[in-house]
Design a protein around this motif. Structure first.
Motif, PDB file in Angstrom:
ATOM      1  N   LEU A  44       0.823  -1.210   0.000  1.00 30.14           N
ATOM      2  CA  LEU A  44       0.000   0.000   0.000  1.00 30.14           C
ATOM      3  C   LEU A  44       0.858   1.261   0.000  1.00 30.14           C
ATOM      4  CD1 LEU A  44      -2.586  -1.167   2.689  1.00 30.14           C
ATOM      5  CD2 LEU A  44      -3.035  -0.897   0.229  1.00 30.14           C
ATOM      6  N   ASP A  89      -1.145  -5.081   0.750  1.00 30.08           N
ATOM      7  CA  ASP A  89      -2.452  -4.967   0.093  1.00 30.08           C
ATOM      8  C   ASP A  89      -2.999  -6.382  -0.074  1.00 30.08           C
ATOM      9  OD1 ASP A  89      -4.654  -4.631  -1.521  1.00 30.08           O
ATOM     10  OD2 ASP A  89      -3.737  -3.079  -2.761  1.00 30.08           O
ATOM     11  N   TRP A  90      -3.793  -6.817   0.876  1.00 28.45           N
ATOM     12  CA  TRP A  90      -4.260  -8.206   0.862  1.00 28.45           C
ATOM     13  C   TRP A  90      -5.237  -8.473  -0.271  1.00 28.45           C
ATOM     14  CZ3 TRP A  90      -0.945 -10.922   3.101  1.00 28.45           C
ATOM     15  CH2 TRP A  90      -0.331 -10.525   4.293  1.00 28.45           C
ATOM     16  N   ASN A  94      -3.629  -1.273   6.079  1.00 32.63           N
ATOM     17  CA  ASN A  94      -4.710  -2.241   5.904  1.00 32.63           C
ATOM     18  C   ASN A  94      -5.437  -2.456   7.232  1.00 32.63           C
ATOM     19  OD1 ASN A  94      -3.206  -4.116   7.476  1.00 32.63           O
ATOM     20  ND2 ASN A  94      -2.170  -4.893   5.653  1.00 32.63           N
ATOM     21  N   GLU A  95      -6.401  -3.353   7.233  1.00 34.42           N
ATOM     22  CA  GLU A  95      -7.242  -3.547   8.420  1.00 34.42           C
ATOM     23  C   GLU A  95      -6.457  -4.050   9.619  1.00 34.42           C
ATOM     24  OE1 GLU A  95      -7.893  -7.156   5.656  1.00 34.42           O
ATOM     25  OE2 GLU A  95      -7.418  -5.013   5.527  1.00 34.42           O
TER      26      GLU A  95
END
Length: 784
Positions: A472, A491-492, A484-485
């Motif tokens: 990302l 960047d999954w 990300n989460e």
């Protein structure tokens, strides 16, 4: 569509709704590039004349049909403005309490009649704005056609709005699920016979659009006459147009929810106009393949255990001016003569800006029209296969350009790109990134990978810029990206996309290999997806490339201080399945051609070049060499002129200097193919053993490679300009007792000084092999 009378010259004013549809591709023009501002009006006359047809046969005419019930004002407005979701509910034939209501939309027509059984013509009433309607006291909807009278011609045609959808429920279900692995057969322009009538089905994914219409060159890029229907929650719009065939130029006219109209090329177009024109072209393949034997056996041996020597080519500049079919007469013969097993084609998908080299794609499903049509490209691939050469294609799923007629904000909103502007913009290339988390976008890309393998028999996909997808924060500063989460930089969504793409391609196409251009230490790039890896077959070894070129750029006197740059690659050589790339990226933008990176005078540069190539061919991993480097051209690659072939011309005084390097590459590939030790165990540590890795003061490296049968090859590289006489190398006993030189880059045939080892070299009882090591050279030896 059959004209009912001979067409007069072009009218003084355009006819946006004219039905005389082009069925063959005209010469490329800029008209396909009309922008959104032109979508609501007819552009200037094209200068094209309509084809003549048989004289009209007059049919019996009955009194006009009684008026149709008036259309709801809101429906009428939405229909005429191109913002109606279901034009088939308003147009065509529909049962009514007193019979059947007929209505047609033919802008610019003077009159429209129904052609019923027996050839009866029943005039419809002019309702204004190109609408014609009427009611007939019939018990059921009859078979009928339309007879349309324009100021200068008459046409007889099928009514597009009498047809059922030509897109099945299964297709729509798979599109919604993001699992349509042959998406190109459901979306785009598909010539077909539907309900017994020949035509083309148009379909496009535009979920945010208020309405979509088909605009064609024959309608002067005005889509008023051909609104499409929404296929519900799928976000797909569909329309079957009878009598529209191959060669038709088209775009989609999209009404956005905020009142503007866009004229967009088809994202799924399988053929395009030649840039700078931008229209999509209706096409179908008629090619008959002749590579059945190649396809049947290309997967016989796993790629990591097979010979894999790649010649990288930019098709448009390899021999400037050649078409796909002309390239097919020259490229396979040249590559086969040099002994490469594969070619890698820099991107061939359509791109508007040639200096992007194909890496800014607008037509992901269309081979570039600059060199010919899709079947011409098939002919090139087929010719390479019949010559025994595999075809790898650069594939660019990381980003796309912002051209307003292409994918960018396709239906007025971010669609293929993320809605988050911080994430959508790629900071390096001025492009948009794909939204890998969106189901339909992921499907678009996965199906695209499958498409090239299945429709064009591509043997491998080299996936560009993988690192930029995985992170990302790639090329972004603090504050320019969002974690990300889990709070990380991965960047999954992109990871899941790459895993799905690889798994799908390998499942559907045995023998195909995917190759990652990935420059970071991401773990498991070539690990199978079921083990948590990305699932690629091979990975470019960017670390080896950078380190080894850095070493070679130093004067020999300084190389001992950089010796580790040549040995470090063996620390991680078996962490992935590697390709050693000397690609186009290393010979452009001021980086210099490979031979010009080398220090010293012209002789020393060529000697370094030859020694480096032989070291590379012997090193564990597959190898790739960009065009022009096989004969040591001294200048960087230039798009407009390609390789400097004149260096091999008999009139050039130093021709032998370049022919010698070319001859060496031919010999390297020949011995490589004949020596399993050089490729069978590229991913097995037991296939390699150092002989001399610490001779930094001598600038010397030596190692043994083993095949499955244990037969070894000894590679000795001397990167100093000093001849090493009676040089002692310890070699393992199992490697062999008596050795013979099989390749020497200092050979006179290659342009060297001809310092060689004649006869048989005996391994002494102390385990040492004594030999003469030529200057700036690599020598290969094999047991007698």
């Amino acid at each position: 569509m059959a004209l009912r009378e001979t067409a007069p010259p072009e009218p003084s004013a355009p006819r946006p709704g004219d039905d005389a549809v082009a069925t063959t591709a005209p010469a490329a023009s800029g008209r396909g590039g009309a922008g959104a501002a032109d979508a609501g009006r007819a552009p200037a006359r094209s200068g094209r004349r309509r084809a003549a047809a048989a004289p009209v046969v007059r049919r019996p005419v009955v009194p006009g049909a009684p008026p149709a019930p008036p259309m709801d004002a809101g429906d009428r407005h939405r229909l005429l403005s191109g913002a109606h979701h279901d034009p088939h509910a308003l147009l065509g034939a529909h049962p009514a309490p007193d019979g059947v209501v007929f209505r047609a939309l033919r802008p610019g027509a003077r009159g429209v009649s129904l052609i019923l059984d027996g050839g009866r013509h029943v005039p419809l009433n002019d309702e204004g704005d190109g609408l014609f309607g009427g009611s007939l006291a019939l018990e059921a909807i009859p078979e009928y056609r339309l007879h349309v009278v324009y100021p200068e011609a008459e046409v007889e045609t099928e009514d597009p709005y009498r047809f059922l959808p030509a897109l099945g429920e299964l297709d729509l279900h798979l599109i919604r699920e993001g699992r349509h692995e042959q998406l190109w057969k459901a979306l785009g322009a598909e010539p077909m016979v539907h309900q017994g009538v020949a035509g083309t089905r148009f379909s496009v994914w535009a979920p945010n659009a208020s309405g979509v219409r088909v605009a064609m060159e024959s309608t002067f890029w005005d889509g008023t006459a051909f609104p499409m229907r929404s296929m519900g929650a799928s976000g797909v719009w569909e329309l079957f147009l009878p009598d529209v065939g191959e060669g038709t130029l088209y775009k989609f006219e999209i009404a956005t929810s905020y009142g503007t109209r866009l004229l967009k090329a088809d994202p799924m177009a399988r053929r395009t106009e030649c840039p700078p024109a931008t229209a999509s072209v209706v096409t179908a393949s008629h090619y008959e393949w002749g590579d059945q034997e190649w396809m049947a056996h290309r997967g016989d041996r796993p790629v990591h255990e097979a010979p894999f020597s790649v010649y990288e080519v930019h098709l448009a500049s390899w021999r400037p001016g050649l078409t796909y079919r002309q390239l097919a007469e020259q490229l396979p013969a040249y590559v086969k003569d040099l002994g490469f097993t594969h070619v890698e084609l820099m991107p061939v998908a359509e791109h508007p800006f040639a200096p992007s080299w194909g890496y800014q794609v607008t037509g992901f499903y269309a081979p570039t029209a600059r060199l010919g049509g899709p079947d011409d490209f098939r002919y090139l691939v087929d010719s390479l296969h019949r010559a025994g050469i595999g075809v790898i294609m650069d594939w660019v799923p990381a980003h796309f350009p912002k051209d307003d007629w292409a994918l960018a904000r396709f239906d007025g909103f971010p669609l293929y790109e993320p809605g988050n502007e911080m994430r959508a913009e790629h900071p390096d290339w001025g492009t948009f990134e794909f939204d890998f988390g969106r189901t339909e976008v992921r499907n678009f890309l996965v199906a695209n990978a499958v498409y090239w393998c299945e429709e064009f028999h591509i043997d491998g996909l080299r996936v560009d810029a993988v690192a930029s997808m995985l992170y990302l924060d790639y090329s972004r500063e603090d504050g320019q990206w969002q974690p990300n989460e889990h709070g990380g930089r991965e960047d999954w969504a992109a990871v899941r996309f790459l895993q799905e793409m690889n798994a799908t391609v390998y499942r559907r196409n045995p023998g195909v290999v995917t190759i990652a251009e990935e420059s970071t230490a991401w773990e498991g790039v070539t690990r199978p997806t079921e083990c948590g890896g990305l699932g690629f077959g091979l990975k470019w070894n960017m670390g080896w490339m950078h380190d080894s070129l850095e070493y070679m750029s130093h004067e020999p006197v300084h190389r001992k201080y950089h010796h580790h740059e040549m040995t470090f690659s063996m620390i991680y050589a078996y962490s992935e399945n590697y390709v050693l790339p000397i690609s186009h990226d290393e010979v452009v933008h001021g980086k210099q051609a490979l031979v010009s990176k080398m220090p010293g005078d012209w002789w020393q540069r060529r000697a370094n070049h030859r020694a480096y190539l032989a070291f590379m061919w012997a090193h564990p991993g597959k190898q790739l060499l960009f065009m022009g480097q096989e004969f040591a051209q001294g200048d960087e690659w230039k798009l407009e002129r390609g390789p400097e072939w004149w260096l091999l011309d008999a009139a050039y005084g130093a021709r032998a200097d370049h022919e010698g390097v070319q001859h060496l590459v031919r010999e390297l590939n020949g011995q490589y193919l004949a020596t399993p030790a050089l490729w069978q165990r590229d991913t097995d540590p037991a296939g390699f053993r150092w002989v001399a890795c610490d001779s930094a003061d001598d600038n010397l490296l030596a190692f043994v490679r083993y095949g499955h049968d244990g037969a070894p090859l000894l590679s000795v590289s001397n990167f100093s300009p000093v001849v090493r006489h009676d040089y002692a190398l310890w070699v393992p006993q199992e490697a062999g007792h008596a050795w013979r030189e099989t390749l020497n880059t200092d050979d006179l045939r290659y342009g060297g000084s001809d310092v060689r080892n004649e006869g048989v070299l005996e391994r002494q009882q102390d385990g040492l092999l004594r030999m003469t090591v030529p200057p700036l050279a690599t020598v290969w030896l094999r047991p007698v």
